[in-house]
Write a protein that holds these residues in place. Sequence first.
Motif, PDB file in Angstrom:
ATOM      1  N   LEU A 222       5.523   6.223  -7.500  1.00 23.57           N
ATOM      2  CA  LEU A 222       5.213   5.723  -6.161  1.00 23.57           C
ATOM      3  C   LEU A 222       5.844   6.596  -5.082  1.00 23.57           C
ATOM      4  N   SER A 223       7.112   6.946  -5.248  1.00 24.28           N
ATOM      5  CA  SER A 223       7.773   7.780  -4.243  1.00 24.28           C
ATOM      6  C   SER A 223       7.148   9.174  -4.193  1.00 24.28           C
TER       7      SER A 223
ATOM      8  N   VAL B 166       3.286   7.462   5.141  1.00 21.39           N
ATOM      9  CA  VAL B 166       2.996   6.073   4.769  1.00 21.39           C
ATOM     10  C   VAL B 166       4.178   5.494   4.010  1.00 21.39           C
ATOM     11  N   ASP B 167       4.286   4.164   4.053  1.00 20.40           N
ATOM     12  CA  ASP B 167       5.317   3.512   3.266  1.00 20.40           C
ATOM     13  C   ASP B 167       4.768   3.158   1.892  1.00 20.40           C
ATOM     14  N   GLU B 168       5.658   2.779   1.000  1.00 25.46           N
ATOM     15  CA  GLU B 168       5.268   2.588  -0.392  1.00 25.46           C
ATOM     16  C   GLU B 168       4.320   1.423  -0.598  1.00 25.46           C
TER      17      GLU B 168
ATOM     18  N   LEU C  16      -0.783   1.621 -10.267  1.00 23.23           N
ATOM     19  CA  LEU C  16       0.512   2.128  -9.838  1.00 23.23           C
ATOM     20  C   LEU C  16       1.468   0.968  -9.592  1.00 23.23           C
ATOM     21  N   CYS C  17       2.729   1.147  -9.994  1.00 23.53           N
ATOM     22  CA  CYS C  17       3.724   0.096  -9.778  1.00 23.53           C
ATOM     23  C   CYS C  17       5.070   0.741  -9.466  1.00 23.53           C
TER      24      CYS C  17
ATOM     25  N   ALA D  17      15.084  -1.490   0.054  1.00 28.29           N
ATOM     26  CA  ALA D  17      14.654  -1.062   1.386  1.00 28.29           C
ATOM     27  C   ALA D  17      13.729   0.138   1.338  1.00 28.29           C
ATOM     28  N   ALA D  18      12.998   0.303   0.236  1.00 23.07           N
ATOM     29  CA  ALA D  18      12.097   1.453   0.117  1.00 23.07           C
ATOM     30  C   ALA D  18      11.030   1.422   1.185  1.00 23.07           C
TER      31      ALA D  18
END
Length: 234
Positions: free
Chosen positions: A132-133, A146-148, A162-163, A233-234
């Motif tokens: 994901l990152s 973009v955020d996760e 995806l997880c 806090a990702a």
Amino acid sequence: MTVMTGRSIAPAVSPRARRSPTADLAEWRPRSLCRWVEDPDLFFDPRPERQRAAAAVCRGCPVRTQCLSAEVPHDDASYVSGVFGGLTETQRLALRGERQLGHVPHLGVAQRLAGPGWGTWVMARERAGLTLSEMCAAVAEYGLVVDEVTVLVAVWWLGGELCRVPAPCEGDKRRLRRRLAEDYGLLLRELTAAGLRQQDVAAYLGVPLAEVTAAFKILSRGDVEARCGERVAA
């Protein structure tokens, strides 16, 4: 799925009766593809293969974002049912956990990532095994920050899986429960401290509930050094 929620109806009533696709004629609802599905019960079948089939109907729906936005307020701790807005029950439970942690997806950006221009590119990288990152970093290289959670929604809309917990590294023979306890132990504790139940944690991480339960048992025995593979806090 773009049908009414009707949560006051007893569980014994059929899904078709619980949420009629013509019950709420909001401006966007007449354009929803699910209105033309012969068997609305498809969207309430708990079997994973049926949920994937229902989500596939949503994939080409022009009002998918409106549908998901309308349904999210109804997904509470005690009731997450059916496929709505292109997401399965488990995915919406994960999304509920994300929102509980303050992670709110930008659905407009997710729609863009899942669209014709980006969709093939995103899925190629998901199939290549990007975490994901790594996916967020790859998108950022093309100027789209973009955020996760937004990337997760986009990939789910595209039919991907995806997880937050990636596949194990080559040579890592540990069982998933052991890997969760050792590599994500601090995160597991953070998530429960934030008010998430074990089923919420499992959905948030994208792993089976039984593995999360077993990981907590390992942690309770104190025989591992818990690390945090990913921050809340990702």
